[in-house]
Design an enzyme around this catalytic site. Structure first.
Site, PDB file in Angstrom:
ATOM      1  N   GLN A   1    -156.232  -0.535  93.858  1.00  0.00           N
ATOM      2  CA  GLN A   1    -155.943  -0.125  92.482  1.00  0.00           C
ATOM      3  C   GLN A   1    -156.862   0.967  91.946  1.00  0.00           C
ATOM      4  OE1 GLN A   1    -155.989  -3.983  90.490  1.00  0.00           O
ATOM      5  NE2 GLN A   1    -153.809  -4.281  90.953  1.00  0.00           N
TER       6      GLN A   1
ATOM      7  N   ASP B   1    -154.617   9.415  91.287  1.00  0.00           N
ATOM      8  CA  ASP B   1    -154.497   8.075  90.731  1.00  0.00           C
ATOM      9  C   ASP B   1    -154.984   8.041  89.288  1.00  0.00           C
ATOM     10  OD1 ASP B   1    -153.850   5.235  91.565  1.00  0.00           O
ATOM     11  OD2 ASP B   1    -155.850   4.950  90.711  1.00  0.00           O
TER      12      ASP B   1
ATOM     13  N   GLU C   1    -142.580  -2.798  90.589  1.00  0.00           N
ATOM     14  CA  GLU C   1    -142.616  -2.732  92.053  1.00  0.00           C
ATOM     15  C   GLU C   1    -143.960  -3.257  92.553  1.00  0.00           C
ATOM     16  OE1 GLU C   1    -142.088   0.441  95.735  1.00  0.00           O
ATOM     17  OE2 GLU C   1    -143.095   1.049  93.883  1.00  0.00           O
TER      18      GLU C   1
ATOM     19  N   HIS D   1    -150.358  -0.921  92.336  1.00  0.00           N
ATOM     20  CA  HIS D   1    -151.558  -0.095  92.327  1.00  0.00           C
ATOM     21  C   HIS D   1    -152.126   0.089  90.926  1.00  0.00           C
ATOM     22  CE1 HIS D   1    -150.927   0.809  96.566  1.00  0.00           C
ATOM     23  NE2 HIS D   1    -149.645   0.854  96.265  1.00  0.00           N
TER      24      HIS D   1
ATOM     25  N   ASP E   1    -142.836   2.103  88.878  1.00  0.00           N
ATOM     26  CA  ASP E   1    -143.089   2.450  90.272  1.00  0.00           C
ATOM     27  C   ASP E   1    -144.549   2.168  90.631  1.00  0.00           C
ATOM     28  OD1 ASP E   1    -142.280   3.960  92.800  1.00  0.00           O
ATOM     29  OD2 ASP E   1    -143.971   5.185  92.102  1.00  0.00           O
TER      30      ASP E   1
ATOM     31  N   ASN F   1    -148.275   5.463  87.730  1.00  0.00           N
ATOM     32  CA  ASN F   1    -149.503   5.153  88.466  1.00  0.00           C
ATOM     33  C   ASN F   1    -150.267   6.411  88.833  1.00  0.00           C
ATOM     34  OD1 ASN F   1    -151.331   3.565  90.384  1.00  0.00           O
ATOM     35  ND2 ASN F   1    -150.332   4.970  91.813  1.00  0.00           N
TER      36      ASN F   1
END
Length: 495
Positions: free
Chosen positions: A179, A188, A244, A222, A218, A127
């Protein structure tokens, strides 16, 4: 394996990855939708911050012989330097070179675990990259800035949402913000971009070529579910995936959004089990599942705790001793979802990482011979929950009963019991007073070894290594259930 990969054509690497994933698909078939046969080895354990060499030795000496099916490793990527546990979750490159060991050591660990009958799932941090505002050098020497990782990602490969102070996520009721803004300043990744997807797939392909059987994604919450789909659809068919996605009431992003990509971690389980144990309402235990608003069983990965929840208090943890043990007995006893246990180290500072040497390498992980729910742990001690007799014994129970249905349910006060068809029986008392009762186990007459006290190897050549439970001709047994204790027997552990 490392040296051959340098010259191996991509087509051949892909063929090898597909072959490895096919082996993984067969070995992890018990975790897939459909019946779970008895004696399937499908219980996993998160070996949090275990160095690769220590994990290899543990697969051989304990995890394989005890019937564990797979391990979840900490992230195998180069990361920022530092002593905190979360440095592992701030990648600076996709080199398999970290404080947990070298690329060669990682590959050797995977092979050793496979030889012991244990599959390997890698924690994949895809992510984001680091959360460091100042330029730095990673553990293996890679230089980076917050939004520039040479030969991997540049500023255009990251989201800059521009709607919150510092671009950080501030609320979770806005899907775009969750996100597209940054999770606690972590750079990000724009996972919708082809270049970013290509880099992520290349990293995962590399790990598959080293032998891993699948991935935990992980911070999947997001990442848009469609972006994850675009990535995992390019992996070999049968690659194990767990994601997750933390369940939050009323939030627009929910675990159900991700099930098309693979299994999803069901955070509701650990929270509710904690409530049951602490309020001594374990009589509701066998009803836990889809009726509680959880994912369908074949989509769910359930756990009592993980590295995050043992630190934020959301679930029980090793520090809760007997309550923690009962939570694991319950989780392994009822047969819902794919079970993932946790094994880490003791801490009082929630940021503290495992013990390291002067160069930043994590020191070898070792387990004391007498670890268990009554052990007093000092900061830095390896807690080795996977070796606690009651937990390891319940792994054998879980394997023995397969998908046998819950039957013969009983509850009284703060205690509960149930059978798993005619293959196993478990009883627990979460209260403060002893309870003496006679119960129908559904098992054939005979003497059985209690796997809570006896552990993974409850039977011996002369009988039982610990407590013996006698079942009469009518399938009944009389038990004294002591406060905060459990008893579990199964047809694979007879005296």
């Amino acid at each position: 394996m490392e040296h051959s990969r340098r010259w191996m054509p991509r087509v051949l690497r892909r063929v090898m990855a597909i072959a490895l994933a096919t082996v993984a698909a067969i070995a992890l078939a018990a975790c897939s939708p459909g019946p779970r046969p008895a004696n399937a080895r499908d219980v996993g354990v998160q070996m949090f911050q275990w160095p690769w060499s220590s994990l290899a030795a543990e697969c051989t000496s304990f995890l394989g012989p005890a019937g564990y099916g797979w391990v979840l490793t900490s992230p195998p990527n180069e990361h920022i330097t530092g002593t905190a546990w979360w440095t592992s979750y701030q990648p600076v490159s996709y080199a398999v070179d970290s404080r947990l060991g070298t690329r060669d050591e990682f590959a050797a660990m995977v092979g050793t675990c496979h030889e012991a009958g244990v599959k390997v799932i890698a924690d994949a941090v895809i992510n984001h990259m680091s959360g460091q505002d100042e330029p730095g050098t990673g553990f293996a020497g890679s230089r980076y800035t917050h939004y520039d990782y040479p030969d991997l990602y540049t500023g255009d490969d990251f989201h800059h949402c521009g709607i919150t102070p510092g671009d950080d996520i501030s609320v979770y009721d806005d899907a775009f913000e969750v996100q597209n803004c940054e999770l606690v300043n972590l750079a990000d990744l724009a996972t919708e971009k082809p270049h970013v997807q290509d880099a992520i797939v290349a990293y995962l392909d590399d790990l598959l070529a080293l032998g891993v059987d699948g991935f935990r994604i992980d911070a999947a919450k997001h990442i848009p579910a469609d972006d994850i789909a675009a990535i995992v659809d390019r992996l070999p068919e049968g690659t194990f995936v767990e994601q997750e996605v933390i369940r939050g009431a009323g939030e627009p992003i929910q675990p159900e959004d991700y099930t098309a990509n693979g299994r999803v971690l069901e955070f509701g389980w650990g929270r509710d089990v904690k409530g049951m144990i602490e309020s001594a309402t374990v009589g509701q235990a066998t009803g836990l599942g889809e009726d509680w608003g959880y994912l369908p069983a074949h989509d769910a990965v359930v756990f009592v705790d993980n590295h995050d929840t043992e630190r934020n208090g959301e679930t029980l943890s090793y520090a809760d001793g007997a309550e923690y043990l009962l939570a694991n007995v319950l989780t392994l006893g009822v047969g819902y979802g794919t079970v993932q246990l946790h094994s880490g180290y003791a801490f009082t500072d929630r940021d503290a990482g495992p013990a390291q040497d002067a160069a930043g390498n994590v020191l070898p992980a070792t387990c004391a011979d007498d670890v268990g729910s009554e052990t007093a742990f000092a900061d830095g001690d390896w807690v080795c929950q996977h070796r606690w007799p009651g937990i390891a014994g319940m792994v054998s129970f879980h394997n023995a009963v397969g998908d046998a249905p819950v039957t013969r349910e009983w509850s009284e006060g703060d205690a509960a019991a149930w059978a798993r068809g005619d293959l196993g029986f478990v009883a627990l008392n979460a209260g403060a007073e002893p309870i003496t009762t006679t119960l129908d186990t559904g098992l054939p007459a005979g003497d059985y070894c209690d796997v809570i006290t006896g552990g993974a190897h409850a039977t011996t050549t002369s009988g039982c290594s610990a407590e013996t439970v006698t079942v009469d001709a009518e399938g009944r047994t009389t038990l004294v259930l002591h406060p905060m204790s459990a008893v579990a027997i199964h047809v694979g552990a007879r005296a």
